[in-house]
Structure formats: C-alpha cells, structure tokens
Design an enzyme around this catalytic site. Structure first.
Site, PDB file in Angstrom:
ATOM      1  N   TYR A  56      29.549   6.219  38.477  1.00 57.06           N
ATOM      2  CA  TYR A  56      28.402   6.473  37.592  1.00 57.06           C
ATOM      3  C   TYR A  56      27.155   5.810  38.159  1.00 57.06           C
ATOM      4  O   TYR A  56      27.201   4.667  38.607  1.00 57.06           O
ATOM      5  CB  TYR A  56      28.662   5.938  36.178  1.00 57.06           C
ATOM      6  CG  TYR A  56      28.842   7.097  35.222  1.00 57.06           C
ATOM      7  CD1 TYR A  56      27.729   7.864  34.871  1.00 57.06           C
ATOM      8  CD2 TYR A  56      30.087   7.462  34.748  1.00 57.06           C
ATOM      9  CE1 TYR A  56      27.885   8.972  34.047  1.00 57.06           C
ATOM     10  CE2 TYR A  56      30.233   8.559  33.921  1.00 57.06           C
ATOM     11  CZ  TYR A  56      29.128   9.308  33.577  1.00 57.06           C
ATOM     12  OH  TYR A  56      29.271  10.400  32.778  1.00 57.06           O
ATOM     13  N   GLU A  58      23.613   6.515  36.651  1.00 55.77           N
ATOM     14  CA  GLU A  58      22.437   7.013  35.914  1.00 55.77           C
ATOM     15  C   GLU A  58      21.187   6.290  36.380  1.00 55.77           C
ATOM     16  O   GLU A  58      21.204   5.078  36.599  1.00 55.77           O
ATOM     17  CB  GLU A  58      22.643   6.819  34.410  1.00 55.77           C
ATOM     18  CG  GLU A  58      23.611   7.841  33.831  1.00 55.77           C
ATOM     19  CD  GLU A  58      23.777   7.707  32.324  1.00 55.77           C
ATOM     20  OE1 GLU A  58      23.237   6.757  31.739  1.00 55.77           O
ATOM     21  OE2 GLU A  58      24.457   8.563  31.748  1.00 55.77           O
TER      22      GLU A  58
END
Ligand SMILES: *Cc1c(COP(=O)(O)O)cnc(C)c1O
Length: 420
Positions: A56, A58
């Site tokens: 991940y 973001e």
C-alpha cells in the site's frame, strides 16, 4: 536466483493454471488483430507479476500515508520521469488504474456535474468515457458529441467549431477507438482557444505511435493528455495522465484522494519498464512498422474488395464496412475467430445496423508487428480474411485457413509468451 519453498500455481490451483496455459496457447497460435491489444514483453510481465502487488502506498513519492516505501518511491519516480522524457511532458501521473479512471480523474479535476463537454461520438469511433450516454460521463455532464463527415468519414472540424461556439464546453476530448486517421491536434487547440475550453487528448490507442514518432504528439498543445499503457505502448494494463505544469496539482489531487485509493505498484513498475523499452531506438522502428503494416494490410484488403472507412489508414487500425460482402460484422468476426484471426465486430459511421450486430469489423497491426510480421504476412492475412468471409459457414475453408495461420504463427513467436 529465487528458490521457492511454496507450491506452484499448478499445484495450488490446477484449474486456473490450465486456463492460463490454454490462453498462452491461444495467444501463441492465433493472429491477434484486435487494435487495442498487444503483447507485453517478458520484462513487463515480470515486473507486473511481482511482490509489489502487496504494497500500500496511498499518496505520491515522499508524501505517503504508509511506511515501507523504500522501493516504491523510486519505482514511481522512475515511471514518472521515463514517461516525461519519452513524451516531453512537464508532468506525469502513473496511478490511474486504467484508461477509463484516468479520464474520470480529468472530469473530477476540471468539471462540475452538468458542465457542457465535447468528444467524438461513440458511433463515429469515440470512446464511452468522452461523454457517451450509457457512460457515467454522459450522465453527469451535458455532452455534445461531434462526429465525422458523411462523405469521407473524416472528423468534421467545422462541426467541432460550431458546437464549441454554441455550447462553450469546459473540456473538448480528442481521441478515439476506431478512427483510422491522424488527429489534427493544432486545429483542436485553435478551437479550444476560441471558446476557452480545455483541450484533453486521449491517446490510449496511439500512445506507442506518438512515443515512437509515428503520429504527431499532442504534448505541448493539449492541456492534459490521458492514455492507457497496454495498447500500442506495450506496457501492463494501466493508465496515465500527462499535463502541463499548471494543471499538475489538480490532476494529482483528482486521482488521489479524489478518485482512487492505493496505487497498483506492480503496474507502476511495469509501466516504468515499458517506458524504458519505448525509449530505445528499436521502438521508433516498431512504431513505424505498425503504420507500414497497417497501410500494407489496408491496400491488400482493398485489392480484395473490402470497403475501408476513410479509404485506408494513417495509423495502426483499419475499419472495414462488410456491406459489400453481404455479411454482418458479427458473423464475419466469429468465423474469422474460428480460423485463428482474432478481431472485433464494430459499428461503422452512420451504421444502419444495431451496435450488437453492426456492419463492420475493426482490426489493427500493433500485435502482429510485435511478433515481427511484415508486408508478406499482411498480404496473407488479407487473403485469409477474404477467403473466410466469402465462405464463413464452410468448415473446410475455416480449417484450411486455421492450419495456414498456425504455420505462420510458429515462425513469429509472440513476446511474453513462453515458447509453446
Ligand atoms: C481503451 C480506451 C480507453 C479506456 O481504457 P480502459 O483501460 O479500457 O479503461 C479510453 N479511451 C480510449 C480512447 C481508449 O481507446
């Protein structure tokens, strides 16, 4: 060298392993004429099938919401910088999940619901996301589609200007999925200036041609350029947005947090690899060969009685109206598929038949050029097509052509497919 201690896909899930293997065989043994498809290289597939899918991240490089970005930041920066260098663009965002989300991010960056927009209509060869009614982009915005001229099927720039003056669109899209001619980007720029619209070039189909210098580039003219990465560019299935510096912040904010969550880092890495490959001198030759092959195939088809929309092609694709052959696009496409020639049925401009069973077929040369096929094979393909379409319900003809197709495929191994 990695030594696995885990069981392989074949052991864990033989059903999926078998289906993937069958797809490999199909891709190796048939001639791929779908204009939007290609063969990604083994290098691209390796990056795309890596552990990066686990991560991940973001945010953007050096501004993330998760720790552990030691490899991810440089990977995304490499992808951005390589695309910027390849296309001469001021800004690149490599996070859109595919072409359609890239286009949605453009709307989010610049438009309010109900704003007037313009794009090439679907029946004339435009894309759904350029404001067509069944797409969210046609539901949320007031779309005024432009089209092609009735006589020569070229984009009607007079109509583009007239509609733009009447409706004052916020954005004007240029780009399509079934338009075989060169896009006149300077003319679109002029019209956008006249009405104060943003010019958005969607080069999903032609990105590889633009990168390789075989189609004029919209970079520098368009405010924003969107694209897929998996068509003529030969990357992984993904999307990207390039923009002038002044629009960089709006685009980045629209992609994340506006539209998406975590980027697909395995795809980002594979985009970086594809941009690296597309920066090599061989890619220029590849792009030119795509167009040379399309022109050769168009000429060979014309000689065999095919009626080509616009009379030929400037790029990688060909749209043929099968009305003279007295067969629908769907019947032809299904017969050709049985013969190992894979393409799609397609509406032609001003089609009198329904979109689910239209008059035309669309084909393109990116994939067969990736396999190294040339002029000689283009003539063979036109010949096979003519034979199959003339006898589309004759199994003997289909089988005979299928045999010849498979023989030819053996001589031109497909990139990214293990030799089978
Ligand atoms: C293929 C294409 C898209 C959409 O890309 P997806 O990856 O299928 O979402 C958008 N615009 C144009 C012009 C295309 O050809």
């Amino acid at each position: 060298m990695t030594t696995w201690k885990e069981p392989s896909l074949e052991t864990v899930d033989p059903e999926i392993a078998r289906l993937i293997h069958e797809e490999e065989l199909r891709e190796a043994r048939t001639i791929r004429l779908i204009a939007s498809e290609n063969y990604a290289s083994r290098a691209v597939l390796e990056a795309s099938g890596s552990c990066l899918t686990n991560k991940y991240s973001e945010g953007y490089p050096h501004k993330r919401y998760y720790e552990g970005q030691q490899s991810i930041d440089p990977i995304e920066e490499l992808a951005q910088n390589r695309l910027k260098a390849l296309f001469g663009s001021e800004h690149a965002n490599v996070q859109p999940y595919s072409g359609s989300p890239a286009n949605l991010a453009v709307y989010l960056a610049f438009c309010k619901p109900g704003d007037p927009i313009m794009g090439l209509g679907l029946p004339a060869g435009g894309h759904l996301t350029h404001g067509w009614g069944v797409s969210i982009t046609g539901m949320f915005f007031k779309s005024h589609a432009y089209g092609v001229r009735k006589d020569d099927h070229m984009i009607d720039m007079d109509q583009v200007r007239a509609l733009a003056k009447e409706h004052r669109p916020r954005v004007i899209w240029c780009g399509g999925t079934a338009y075989a001619r060169t896009w006149d980007f300077p003319a679109f720029r002029e019209i956008c200036n006249e009405v104060g619209a943003l010019m958005i070039a969607d080069i999903a189909h032609i990105a590889g041609l633009v990168a390789g210098g075989a189609h004029p580039s919209p970079v520098g003219l368009a405010d924003v350029v969107t694209s897929t990465t998996h068509k003529t560019l030969r990357g992984p299935r993904g999307g990207m947005i390039m923009a002038k510096k002044e629009h960089a912040a709006a685009i980045d904010k629209a992609v994340f947090p506006g539209l998406q969550g975590g980027p697909h880092n395995h795809t980002t890495a594979a985009i970086a690899v594809a941009a690296h490959e597309a920066g090599k001198p061989e890619f220029k030759q590849y792009a030119k060969a795509i167009v040379d092959n399309a022109k050769a195939l168009a000429a060979a088809m014309t000689e065999r009685g095919f009626k080509l929309i616009t009379g030929g092609t400037d790029n990688h694709l060909i749209l043929a109206d099968l009305t003279p052959q007295n067969v629908s696009g769907k019947i032809a496409a299904k017969a050709l598929d049985r013969a190992g020639l894979v393409l799609n049925y397609n509406s032609v401009p001003f089609d009198t038949r329904k979109p689910f069973d239209p008059s035309g077929i669309r084909l393109g040369t990116p994939s067969i050029t990736s396999r190294g096929m040339g002029r000689e094979e283009m003539v063979k393909i036109a010949d096979w097509m003519a034979r199959v379409i003339a006898k589309h319900d004759d199994p003997a003809t289909i089988d005979a052509v299928r045999g010849e197709v498979e023989e030819t495929c053996k001589k031109f191994p497909a990139p990214g497919i293990p030799v089978v």
